[in-house]
Structure formats: structure tokens, C-alpha cells
Design a protein around this motif. Structure first.
Motif, short mmCIF file in Angstrom:
data_model
loop_
_atom_site.label_atom_id
_atom_site.label_comp_id
_atom_site.label_asym_id
_atom_site.label_seq_id
_atom_site.Cartn_x
_atom_site.Cartn_y
_atom_site.Cartn_z
N LYS A 147 -5.73 -4.94 -8.32
CA LYS A 147 -4.38 -5.21 -7.28
C LYS A 147 -3.35 -5.13 -8.02
O LYS A 147 -3.17 -5.49 -9.12
N GLY A 148 -2.25 -4.57 -7.18
CA GLY A 148 -1.04 -4.31 -7.45
C GLY A 148 -0.32 -5.67 -8.04
O GLY A 148 -0.40 -6.56 -7.23
N LEU A 149 0.40 -5.86 -8.89
CA LEU A 149 1.35 -6.91 -9.18
C LEU A 149 2.48 -6.92 -8.00
O LEU A 149 2.82 -7.94 -7.69
N CYS A 150 2.74 -5.84 -7.26
CA CYS A 150 3.65 -5.83 -6.51
C CYS A 150 2.74 -6.10 -5.05
O CYS A 150 3.44 -6.33 -3.86
N GLY A 151 1.65 -6.54 -4.97
CA GLY A 151 0.69 -6.98 -3.89
C GLY A 151 0.04 -5.62 -3.26
O GLY A 151 -0.83 -6.12 -2.26
N LYS A 152 0.01 -4.41 -3.64
CA LYS A 152 -0.74 -3.34 -3.30
C LYS A 152 -1.98 -3.67 -3.71
O LYS A 152 -2.68 -3.86 -4.68
N SER A 153 -2.87 -3.29 -2.40
CA SER A 153 -4.39 -3.57 -2.68
C SER A 153 -5.06 -2.33 -2.99
O SER A 153 -4.24 -1.11 -2.97
N MET B 36 -8.57 2.49 -8.41
CA MET B 36 -7.17 2.49 -8.29
C MET B 36 -6.65 2.53 -9.69
O MET B 36 -6.90 1.86 -10.50
N HIS B 37 -5.59 3.52 -9.91
CA HIS B 37 -4.88 3.37 -11.31
C HIS B 37 -3.48 3.64 -10.99
O HIS B 37 -3.00 4.55 -10.77
N CYS B 38 -2.65 2.62 -10.88
CA CYS B 38 -1.18 2.90 -10.40
C CYS B 38 -0.40 2.37 -11.65
O CYS B 38 -0.63 1.01 -11.94
N TYR B 39 0.57 3.31 -12.15
CA TYR B 39 1.39 2.55 -13.12
C TYR B 39 2.84 3.43 -13.02
O TYR B 39 3.45 3.51 -13.84
N GLN B 40 3.11 3.45 -11.47
CA GLN B 40 4.18 3.96 -11.23
C GLN B 40 5.65 3.08 -11.44
O GLN B 40 6.73 3.77 -11.45
N CYS B 41 5.37 1.94 -11.56
CA CYS B 41 6.55 0.96 -11.74
C CYS B 41 6.66 0.14 -12.77
O CYS B 41 5.89 0.31 -13.65
N GLU B 42 7.80 -0.31 -13.27
CA GLU B 42 7.91 -1.03 -14.51
C GLU B 42 7.03 -2.43 -14.47
O GLU B 42 6.83 -2.75 -15.81
N GLU B 43 6.59 -2.80 -13.44
CA GLU B 43 6.07 -4.03 -13.61
C GLU B 43 4.48 -3.71 -13.62
O GLU B 43 3.67 -4.74 -13.30
N THR B 44 3.92 -2.64 -13.93
CA THR B 44 2.72 -2.48 -14.00
C THR B 44 1.74 -3.41 -14.72
O THR B 44 2.47 -3.75 -15.76
N ASN B 45 0.84 -3.61 -14.46
CA ASN B 45 0.01 -4.76 -15.09
C ASN B 45 -0.41 -4.16 -16.78
O ASN B 45 -0.38 -3.25 -16.93
N ALA C 16 -1.38 -0.29 -16.66
CA ALA C 16 -1.57 0.24 -15.19
C ALA C 16 -2.21 -1.00 -14.09
O ALA C 16 -3.09 -1.72 -14.75
N CYS C 17 -2.12 -0.88 -13.05
CA CYS C 17 -2.69 -1.74 -12.07
C CYS C 17 -3.78 -1.24 -11.78
O CYS C 17 -3.95 -0.03 -10.95
N THR C 18 -5.21 -1.78 -11.77
CA THR C 18 -6.55 -1.26 -11.39
C THR C 18 -7.22 -2.06 -10.45
O THR C 18 -8.22 -1.59 -10.10
N ILE D 43 6.10 4.85 -2.27
CA ILE D 43 7.04 4.35 -3.43
C ILE D 43 7.03 2.81 -3.42
O ILE D 43 6.43 2.35 -2.40
N THR D 44 7.06 2.30 -4.79
CA THR D 44 6.72 0.84 -4.68
C THR D 44 7.57 0.04 -3.77
O THR D 44 8.66 0.12 -3.28
N ASN D 45 6.79 -0.85 -3.18
CA ASN D 45 7.46 -2.16 -2.06
C ASN D 45 7.74 -1.44 -0.87
O ASN D 45 8.54 -1.86 -0.33
FE1 SF4 Z 1 1.68 0.37 -8.67
FE2 SF4 Z 1 2.46 -2.02 -7.29
FE3 SF4 Z 1 1.40 -1.78 -10.13
FE4 SF4 Z 1 3.80 -1.26 -9.52
S1 SF4 Z 1 2.89 -3.18 -9.20
S2 SF4 Z 1 2.15 -0.09 -11.02
S3 SF4 Z 1 3.71 -0.07 -7.64
S4 SF4 Z 1 0.37 -1.21 -8.02
#
Ligand code: SF4
Ligand code: FS2
Length: 523
Positions: free
Chosen positions: A18-24, A1-10, A14-16, A66-68
Motif C-alpha cells: 500500500k502506498g505511504l500516500c494512501g494509494k491502494s 504494485m511497484h510504485c516508486y515515483q515519489c520521494e516518500e516511497t517505502n 518502492a511501495c509494494t 501523479i502522487t496524491n
Molecule cells: Fe507511489 Fe504513493 Fe508510494 Fe509515493 S507513496 S511511491 S506515490 S505509492
């Protein structure tokens, strides 16, 4: 997992795990695969011309990432299967297992090794996700623009080919133009279906009858819910980005559309708990639900979460909300959260109706500056900056807003200038289009060559990918010197950052004091 598409990314990187949004991790992986499958399907169908079925599928896949929006692996897997079936249909000579292996191999942010091209590619994909979401809302209302669908297909197809950095930048520029066209399409759809937003008072008070709370951006869902709850004794309340529904003439015929309840999306845990009745999420932003309201929370359209009941569209294109209505009858009325009302409804038609007043106020020096503070809200305390900017802007500054960013200051008493409220809310994030139209009209009224010559500053808050589409639209319109916060995107690095910061003079935010002073000086 390497997600950095939103402003709240870890950690702003990048969230690597678990997402801060809750995405696994598994959801992130499925979403990466969907993006790759959308590219492959776009490539396979590039030559077939208009094909609503394929375009709907590609838009649906993009929106789901898209986020959330979609936290439901089962539905993501189903979508993936639909996409691969379609790819197979259009590439009959290919071996299905090879198609799937190719997708799995190419999926994910890190499969692009060159950091500059990776940054440009992700900026492009996020902009296209936003465009797809707005196009989908318009399509739900029967409004399509084949050039928008064609663009989405062309750009996604191009991503399967080796693109140079300059090619990616060309696509990004084009995405800005298409983003404006898509928001214009949605604006047209909303106004033709529900009338032009007009100045409206929206109650913040809770009534004594049981209610249904509706959140997200989908006005068609609201229209159907209102119709199905007429004379039922149930009140309907809006939450988050559904607030601007109250500004449309069409919805005013429903006296049981009671008011707005709660704050921005990220406050939904406390708002939904207190609401007591059923809640319908029509789009983002969904936060993984708490036990206290999970059995009262329903999803529909693109938004999904495992364990929540999803209301599907029937073959006639309608939705049956009787499950929510039955449940509402068994629920208590919402806990009162607030009192009073807020005022909004400053879409472009309404502002143009006030144009003479506005121009006069500027010429008389009563309005010295317009500050666009549109965009998204989010969880972080840093976003208190936007409240402070709103509070510290001098009395002769007017705030133009759209999107859920407004929840940081729309309940402050900031007064009026010659009867014009100092916060003019145009609507949802897609209604940033209205702000662009207003700015272009001001340019005409003041006979200046460029938007940058107007007494106009941009202090935009972003969170998810629709905001990326809005940013690309503003850049396409030639706006320079936009402040973007609370943090610049983690995916904007290297050469992409250089271009945005140097050529477009994009900047991060400073302290509210510094930024207010600079903006009032036109910097
Ligand atoms: Fe991706 Fe969610 Fe992390 Fe945002 S918070 S970067 S959408 S995993
Ligand atoms: Fe707000 Fe969330 Fe509107 Fe964004 S409710 S941040 O997805 O679309 O803005």
C-alpha cells in the motif's frame, strides 16, 4: 504494485503493498494501466496531427497518476474505458479484446526488465507527467502549445517501441527543454489572466465569518469561487500551493479573499479539521481524508477520492460551487491558527523591477549568494533540514523559492538586505520558471557565460513528479551541482544515476552545517 515515483516511497525503495500516500494496490494497478493506455493511444494517433480531444485525454490520464491526485478507482476505470474506446477508433482493424490484453500485459514498472532502461524510462515518464500537469493548468485557461502536446504524444508513443538506453536519455534531455516551454506557457497564462505577481502581504489570521478553504494549484477555480461568493458573507482562504494567488493583482479586487490558512499539503489533516468550513481541493496534494472533515471536503478537476463530492465542469466550462457555499453558511468560522502575515510575490517581473537594487547589493557585497530552495514539502522529519539551512545561511544570503517547500521556512523572521526580503517567494512549484528567468537575467546583468558562474546555489526539495519536470528543466538550462533532497529518487539507479551524478554533478544533501558552508563557498 511497484510504485516508486515519489520521494516518500517505502524504505526508499518502492511501495509494494500500500502506498505511504494512501494509494491502494488496485488504484496503483489502474494507474499503471492508464499510463500504458496513454502510450497506446499516443501510438495510434501519432500521424493524425493536432487533435485537442486526444491530447486532453492523454494529459488527463497522466495527471491522474501523479502522487496524491486520484484515489478513486471508479473514475480511473471510466478514464481507462475512454482511452481504450479512442484507441479502438483509431485502430479499427484491431480486435478490442486484444487491445485490452496488450495494455494489461505491458502495464507496470517491472515489465521493463533491464534495470538501466527501467530507470531511464521511469524518469522520463515522471518528467512527462509533470509536464502534462502544467500543460493542463495552462489549457484550463485557454492556453495551449501544440508543440508541447505533440511532444507528450511522441514520447508516450515511443514508449510502446523497444527503446535503447541512449534513446531514452535523448528523450529525457528533450523533456527538460519541453518542461521549460510548458512552464513558460503557464507563466504567460497566469500573468495574462491575473496580472504579474507583485510584492504582497498575506494575512495568516482567521476572521469571524464562515469560510471556504481552497487548496491545490488551479487559479481558475479560485477565480470562479471568488466571483460566486461575492457579497455572500463568506470569506475565502487559501491553503498550501494556493497561497501565491494572493500575489496576483486580479485577486486583490476581492476583499473577501481573506488570507492563507495552515501549512503545506501534508499538514492538511490538522488544518482541515480546524478550518470548520468546506474545503475545495483543486489538484494535488490530497491526503485521504479524516472523518472529522470528510463531509466538508470537495474535489474538482483532476483530483478525486471515493466518497468525496466532485464538482464537475459544465458544458460552458464553468463550475458551480453552490454546494460549498450552502454548506459554508451552516459552518462555524475557522479556528485561529496563526497571527501576522507573510510577504511574497517575487515573480520574475517583480524581481526585475528591483533589478537595480539587487545588482547594487551584489556589487556592494551586501548579497553574497542566492540559494534556490524551491520544490516540494513532505511529511518526513528529515525535511527539517530545509528549516535549518534557511536559519543557518548567513545574513548576506538570499533564498529564492517557489513551491510548497517554502512552508519549511517562510514564517521565520529572516530579515531583509537593503530592504529586499531574504526569502523571495516566486509562487507555486510551476513558478520555478520565474526563478529560471531571474537566474538568466542575473547572468545577463553580471555578464557571465553560464548560470554556474553566478553566486547561485541550488538546494532543491522534491516530492512528486512535477518536481521531476522542474529538475529536468534545470538540467536543460545547464545548471550543475544541484543538491536534491531529502533523498535522491529511488528510481534513479545504475547508468542513469552515473550520468546525473557525474555529468550534471547532481548531489544529495548533507548536514545543514556542511551544506551551508559548501554553498557559501560556491560548492
Ligand atoms: Fe507511489 Fe504513493 Fe508510494 Fe509515493 S507513496 S511511491 S506515490 S505509492
Ligand atoms: Fe507541493 Fe504537492 Fe506543487 Fe507538488 S502541494 S508537493 O504536488 O505540486 O509542490
Amino acid at each position: 504494485m511497484h510504485c516508486y515515483q515519489c520521494e516518500e516511497t517505502n524504505n526508499g525503495e518502492a511501495c509494494t503493498t500500500k502506498g505511504l500516500c494512501g494509494k491502494s494496490v488496485s488504484t496503483a494497478k489502474l494507474q499503471d494501466q492508464l499510463i500504458e493506455a496513454a502510450s497506446q493511444l499516443a501510438y495510434a494517433t501519432l500521424e493524425i496531427g493536432d487533435c485537442p480531444k486526444v491530447d486532453d485525454l492523454i494529459r488527463t490520464a497522466l495527471f491522474a497518476t501523479i502522487t496524491n491526485v486520484n484515489f478513486d478507482n471508479q473514475s480511473l476505470r471510466q478514464l481507462f474505458t475512454c482511452m481504450t474506446n479512442e484507441i479502438e477508433r483509431y485502430t479499427p482493424d484491431a480486435i478490442p479484446s486484444v487491445i485490452r490484453t496488450d495494455i494489461l500485459k505491458s502495464a507496470g514498472v517491472l515489465t521493463m526488465h533491464n534495470p538501466d532502461r527501467r530507470s531511464a524510462k521511469e524518469l522520463l515518464i515522471y518528467g512527462v507527467k509533470g509536464i502534462a500537469a502544467y500543460a493542463e493548468h495552462a489549457a484550463q485557461l485557454g492556453y495551449r502549445d501544440s508543440s508541447v502536446d505533440q511532444f507528450i504524444r511522441q514520447v508516450m508513443a515511443a514508449l510502446t517501441t523497444p527503446l535503447r538506453f541512449s534513446d531514452l536519455m535523448d528523450w529525457i534531455v528533450k523533456a527538460g527543454e519541453v518542461s521549460v516551454a510548458t512552464m513558460a506557457l503557464l507563466d504567460k497564462a497566469h500573468r495574462e489572466c491575473y496580472g504579474s505577481p507583485e510584492i504582497s502581504e498575506v494575512s495568516l489570521e482567521a476572521g469571524s465569518a464562515p469560510g471556504i478553504l481552497i487548496s491545490g494549484h488551479d487559479l481558475k477555480d479560485l477565480a470562479q469561487l471568488l466571483e460566486q461568493t461575492k457579497n455572500s458573507g463568506i470569506d475565502i482562504y487559501t491553503h498550501g500551493e494556493m497561497l501565491p494567488a494572493h500575489y496576483y493583482p486580479y485577486f486583490k479586487q476581492y476583499s473577501h479573499l481573506k488570507g492563507n490558512y495552515g501549512g503545506a499539503w501534508w499538514q492538511q489533516e490538522q488544518d482541515f479539521s480546524a478550518f470548520n468550513g468546506p474545503i475545495l481541493m483543486t489538484t494535488n496534494c490530497l491526503v485521504p481524508p479524516q472523518d472529522s472533515y470528510e463531509d466538508r471536503l470537495f474535489t474538482t478537476g483532476p483530483v478525486r477520492h471515493s466518497g468525496l463530492t466532485h464538482i464537475e465542469t459544465n458544458s460552458a466550462g464553468d463550475k458551480d460551487f453552490s454546494a460549498l457555499i450552502d454548506l459554508a453558511h451552516q459552518c462555524r468560522a475557522p479556528e485561529p491558527l496563526e497571527t501576522g502575515h507573510i510577504v511574497g510575490g517575487f515573480g520574475h517581473d517583480q524581481v526585475m523591477a528591483l533589478a537595480d537594487q539587487v545588482v547594487e547589493a551584489v556589487q556592494a557585497g551586501a548579497i553574497k549568494r542566492f540559494v534556490v530552495m524551491a520544490g516540494c514539502d513532505g511529511r518526513s522529519d528529515e525535511r527539517e533540514y530545509y528549516t535549518q539551512v534557511a536559519e543557518q545561511l548567513p545574513q548576506d544570503a538570499v533564498i529564492l523559492t517557489a513551491g510548497c517547500a517554502k512552508f519549511r521556512y517562510n514564517k521565520l523572521d529572516l530579515g531583509t538586505i537593503n530592504g529586499i526580503p531574504r526569502v523571495l517567494d516566486a509562487g507555486q512549484c510551476n513558478d520555478c520558471y520565474s526563478l529560471a528567468v531571474i537566474a538568466l537575467k542575473l547572468q545577463e546583468a553580471f555578464s557571465v557565460d553560464s548560470l554556474n558562474d553566478l553566486p547561485l546555489s541550488f538546494d532543491v526539495a522534491w516530492y512528486e513528479q512535477k518536481a521531476v519536470a522542474v529538475l529536468l528543466a534545470l538540467l536543460h538550462l545547464g545548471v550543475k551541482g544541484i543538491r536534491l533532497g531529502p533523498n535522491l529518487p529511488a528510481f534513479v539507479t545504475g547508468k542513469v544515476a552515473d550520468i546525473l551524478l557525474n555529468d550534471f554533478e547532481l548531489k544529495g544533501i548533507g548536514s545543514p552545517e556542511q551544506d551551508v558552508e559548501a554553498m557559501m563557498l560556491g560548492r
